[in-house]
Structures are given as C-alpha cells and as structure tokens.
Scaffold this active site. Structure first.
Site, PDB file in Angstrom:
ATOM      1  N   LYS A  95       0.844  -1.188   0.000  1.00  0.00           N
ATOM      2  CA  LYS A  95       0.000   0.000   0.000  1.00  0.00           C
ATOM      3  C   LYS A  95       0.885   1.245   0.000  1.00  0.00           C
ATOM      4  CE  LYS A  95      -3.687  -2.295   2.576  1.00  0.00           C
ATOM      5  NZ  LYS A  95      -4.760  -2.208   1.573  1.00  0.00           N
ATOM      6  N   ARG A  99     -10.006 -11.779   0.504  1.00  0.00           N
ATOM      7  CA  ARG A  99     -10.870 -12.751  -0.177  1.00  0.00           C
ATOM      8  C   ARG A  99     -10.194 -14.122  -0.256  1.00  0.00           C
ATOM      9  NH1 ARG A  99     -11.122  -9.048  -5.399  1.00  0.00           N
ATOM     10  NH2 ARG A  99     -11.018  -7.562  -3.682  1.00  0.00           N
TER      11      ARG A  99
END
Length: 576
Positions: free
Chosen positions: A355, A432
């Site tokens: 990030k 996920r």
C-alpha cells in the site's frame, strides 16, 4: 484489504462503557421496583495477560487497566419537574417547540417545565436559536426544578428510527460528559402517542446510545479522564418486566460491541493472530455452557488443504490461527444452523503490492480484522443471551499480510480447500483469499445460512460512503432477514447487485480465476469471487463493511455489525 481510502463514519452503533484492559464491560439494567441486573465479564484480566505476553518484545506497549463507571439504567414514571439529579435531558422535535400567542410552549411537558422556571426555558430557546433540529443541543444551569441543569436536545422534524434515538442517547452522554454529571434523566417531550412496542425499542435505543456516547477507549493513553456518569433514568416510556428484559438485551449487545471496538482499536503489535485466537478461546471458556472452541494451527490448516489462506499468511513472523467457535443452545433441539464468517487480517501491508500513496491508509490497517471483531463481538453477546433453537458457527481465518522472502508473490497460483485454483494478480486483495477457505470450512459444518463480514474493498466505500455497508447475496429471503435485523439494530446496509456477467473479468489464462478483476465494479467482483467458495445449497450473504468499521472523526472503531448479527441470529432462534 484492497486499496481502502480514508473514511468518515456517522456511527449508529452502541455499546457499554469499557473497563480495565481490553474489555470488561458492565451495564446494570434496573427499574425503581427491581434490583440491579449486573452484566459483567472476567475477560479483562485475561486480555491484560494475553496482551502483555504479546507485546513483551515489540514496542513495550501494554494496555493499561482502566476502571470504568458502572452505569445503571432505570425506567421510571415520575413528575419530571420533581426529579432530582444533575441533568434533565429533554428530547424535542421541531414541532415540540411551537409557541402559543404569549411566546410560551404549546407542548404539555415543555409548558409544565417552563412554568416552574418562570418562562426561562422558552426565552433561552429563542435566544440560543434552538429550533429542535437533529444535532442541536443546549444545556442550562437552572433553579426551580429538582435537577441542577436542563438540556434540550434536538430530534429533528420527527423521530421514529432506532438510529435516531441512539444518536439522541449519544447527545445525552455528551452533555453528561461536559457537565461531569453523575445522574441524568431522559424524557421525550412527545411520547404519549407511541405504541408499547415503540416505547420498548425507544428505551433500548436511548440506553445503548447513551452507553456508546460515554465509552472512550483510553487503554493506550498515559493519562485519561474518567466519566462521572453512574445512573440514567428513562422517564415516560413505561416500566415492567418487558422493558427490563429489553434493557438487559441492550446491555448484552453493548458488551459485544465494546469488545469488537477494542479488538479493532488494538494495534497490530498488540493484537496478533495468536492473541485474537486466545480472545476467541476465552469467550468459549467464559460461556462454556454454550460454547466450544477449536483453534487450528498452520499444519492443521495444511492438512485441510487451505492453500489460499496459508498463501496470505506465509510471509509473517506471526503464525496464522484458524478460529472456530461453536454455539449450541443450553437446552432443546436445534432447528437451524448458521455460520458467521469474519475476515481476520490483524494487519495488511498489501504484501508485494504494498500500500503506497495518499489514501492508502496503511497506518489504519489494524482495522482490517473488523469483520472478525463483529463476529466475535456477536459471539460474546450471544453467550450472555443464550438463544434457543439455533446453532451458530463463528469462523475466522486470522493472519497477517506481510512481506518477506517466503511471502506470496504476484503471479503465484494458490489452491483453495475446495480444489479451485487462484492466480494471485494482486497480493493486496488478500482478504478474499483467506475468506475462500473460511467459507469452504463453514459450509462443511452443515450450516444452512452463512453471513460473512469483511473490510474487503475500497470500491464499496467509494460507492456507499463511510456510513453504509454493502450487502451481496443471491438470496432474496436472506436479504430480507438481514435488512430487517439492521433496521432494528440501527446499522445501515444497502443491497448491491451480484452481476454474473462481471465474472468474465475474473478469469485466468492459467488457473480457475484471478483474485482481482480491475477497478470497475470492484466490490461486485470481490463478492463474485467469494461466491465460488460457497455451496449452492447454502444461503449466503457477503457484507462489505470497509466504510462503517471506522469513525474517522473520532479516530476509533465503531463495532459495526455486532448488533445486526445478534438480531439476525435471534430472528432465526426459537425464542428471543
């Protein structure tokens, strides 16, 4: 979590006040004719020891033991002008402030109070330009009543929702904090037209909103100011066993929300996957009459072929812990089996797709386990409520998404426990991957319905903003159940489409699928990915709470999801 931008939340969640270390919480629900009903937990001392071990070599950070006030809530039917205490807080709508020809109030309660004050209240409301709009409040130091102060708190044009009355309760708490009040009474200027059921839900919302407003997480501050509030009298909404039960329910749910908030607020150098697993185990120990716990280590997960989950966990020095709590009712038969699955990334660096840049919010990625916090907070609350007729499985694949030489790389292919292969085209879409194996595991428990919760996508925040969670499900029946539960809890959900044609972007040339499908419709493609790991016979819903998990203004967790999950489980139970 995939590229989450900074968020701002208007929170309608609620909770009890915090106690020492992580989460000893207590609310006393009582009535003028009944003894207090204490709700408390020994979880705090355990968490203090757990966190002390976890932080022994990293940062030397230890959460402090903070004693919180014990707030009792009492429902009373008394003359508001004769009530004795620190603040009489009156909830008023814009209509309630209508004046007669002599500049006096037309509303009976306001008129009665104002007559004791010689018109001071009407005069002050005009001078303060107080119109009863939502968010407005004015508190006056007065003589002539039993109370030392009177507060007018705006409810807007009309007030009928749980969320609005919780917000009112939060405003009452703010007034109490400002005045360092220990005793507060709450009354609505117009309550005579409310039905019995509405009075019950209103008292519940006010009590929980007040408790939420009082709560401050000061465990990591060297100095903190304690709240003086010890009692809240709710006037004019009735008394009796049903209201007593409702306030107890408020206390049970609130303790779960506080637990969830403190889990999310705890930094990643304190709350590791192992600590999260210990906290889950402690719930099972504390409510051993209804809970059992199973914690799987990496080797056990490998035996279950959880390659998707283990791929995410591979880079971290802190090993993964797969959490499975099982609630079974204390008596009677089980009519329905449910599962609550929460994303449990205690920190998300993004992995090799690290990030970076403005809005990436890497410094907030301790909240990437907000889904698991909601699930475990609900478990704590249900351990106290003990509903009959329902079995609930609480599943969390806890780990960190870090970077190292043994970490998962972009382009790697991982194999989930149902045999499906995934080409990892973005290591920052890691949640996920962990949920894939968690959902397969949940289905294998023989459940009929699954709700998963995750801080999954920044796309959902872009679509719905900071206050609303997106829900995705192919089941209209399940959508109706959960939305109705959220309307009772006061948490905001919005159903989003599961557009099957978007799955085309998730196809891989070398595996069954990729783990991201590009920027467009990112929250939808993420939900479609999760759908691949749910048995078609199981009703399933995905809740993306990336926005409302965090209150940017308060720089604190919200506990979002706990109240709705508890209400949903109870709707499936044989009794409440």
């Amino acid at each position: 979590m995939a590229a989450i931008a900074s968020t701002l939340l208007l929170s309608f969640s609620f909770s009890t006040v915090s106690s020492s270390s992580l989460f000893l919480t207590r609310i006393t629900s009582r009535f003028s004719f009944a003894a207090p009903l204490p709700l408390r937990s020994n979880h705090t001392k355990h968490m203090a020891h757990t966190l002390a071990r976890a932080t022994a070599t990293l940062g030397l950070t230890h959460p402090s033991n903070t004693d919180s006030p014990k707030i009792s809530f009492a429902a009373k039917e008394v003359d508001v002008t004769e009530w004795n205490g620190d603040i009489l807080a009156v909830g008023v709508t814009e209509k309630d402030l209508a004046k007669d020809g002599k500049s006096g109030f037309e509303n009976p309660i306001l008129k009665k109070i104002d007559s004791k004050l010689g018109g001071l209240l009407a005069e002050a409301s005009s001078e303060e330009d107080f119109s009863g709009k939502a968010g407005q409040s004015t508190v006056l130091r007065i003589t002539g009543l039993g109370s030392k102060r009177i507060g007018l708190i705006g409810l807007g044009q009309t007030t009928s929702t749980t969320a609005a009355f919780k917000t009112f309760g939060e405003a009452v708490a703010a007034a109490a904090k400002s005045a360092q009040a220990s005793n507060v009474a709450v009354v609505l200027a117009s309550s005579e037209g409310l039905s019995k059921e509405t009075k019950l839900s209103t008292a519940y919302a006010i009590a929980t909103g007040t408790a939420l407003g009082i709560f401050e997480d000061n465990r990591y501050k060297s100095e903190s100011k304690k709240s003086a509030l010890s009692s809240v009298d709710i006037i004019g909404l009735g008394t009796g066993p049903e209201l007593e039960k409702k306030l107890k329910y408020a206390g049970d749910v609130s303790s779960g929300i506080i637990f969830g908030r403190e889990l999310v607020n705890s930094p990643a150098n304190v709350l590791t996957p192992g600590v999260l697993a210990e906290e889950a185990s402690k719930i099972a120990s504390e409510y051993s009459d209804v809970f059992t716990a199973k914690i799987l280590n990496a080797e056990q997960c490998k035996e279950l072929k959880m390659g998707s989950y283990l791929g995410v966990a591979a880079a971290s020095e802190n090993p993964p812990h797969f959490i499975h709590l099982c609630y079974k009712p204390p008596s009677g038969t089980v009519n329905v089996k449910l599962a609550l699955v929460g994303k449990g990334l205690t920190f998300d660096s993004g992995g090799y797709n690290i990030k970076t840049g403005p809005g990436c919010s890497i410094e907030l990625m301790k909240f990437d386990m907000g889904g698991s916090a909601a699930v475990l907070g609900a478990a704590k609350a249900l351990g106290q409520i003990k509903p009959l007729g329902v079995e609930v499985h609480f599943v969390v694949a806890a780990c960190e998404n870090m970077i190292s030489g043994k970490g998962m790389r972009p382009g790697d292919i991982v194999t989930a426990s149902n045999g499906k292969t995934i080409e990892v085209n973005n290591t920052d879409a890691e949640g996920r991957l962990t949920l894939a194996d968690a959902l397969v595991y949940a289905c294998n428990q023989g459940v009929e319905k699954i709700v998963d919760l995750a801080t999954l996508t920044g796309a959902c925040v872009v679509a719905l903003g900071p206050s609303i969670a997106g829900i995705f499900t192919p089941s209209d029946e399940l959508a109706k159940e959960v939305v109705e539960a959220s309307e009772v809890s006061g948490e905001k959900l919005w159903r989003m489409p599961l557009e099957d044609s978007y799955w085309e972007s998730m196809k891989s040339g070398v595996a069954d699928m990729v783990n991201t499908g590009g920027r467009q419709g990112g929250a939808i493609t993420a939900a479609l990915f999760l759908k691949q790991f749910v048995d078609e016979k199981v009703q399933w819903m995905h809740i993306d709470l990336a926005g409302p998990v965090w209150n940017e203004k308060k720089r604190s967790a919200t506990g979002f999801g706990v109240a709705t999950l508890v209400e949903w489980v109870l709707k499936n139970a044989s009794q409440k």
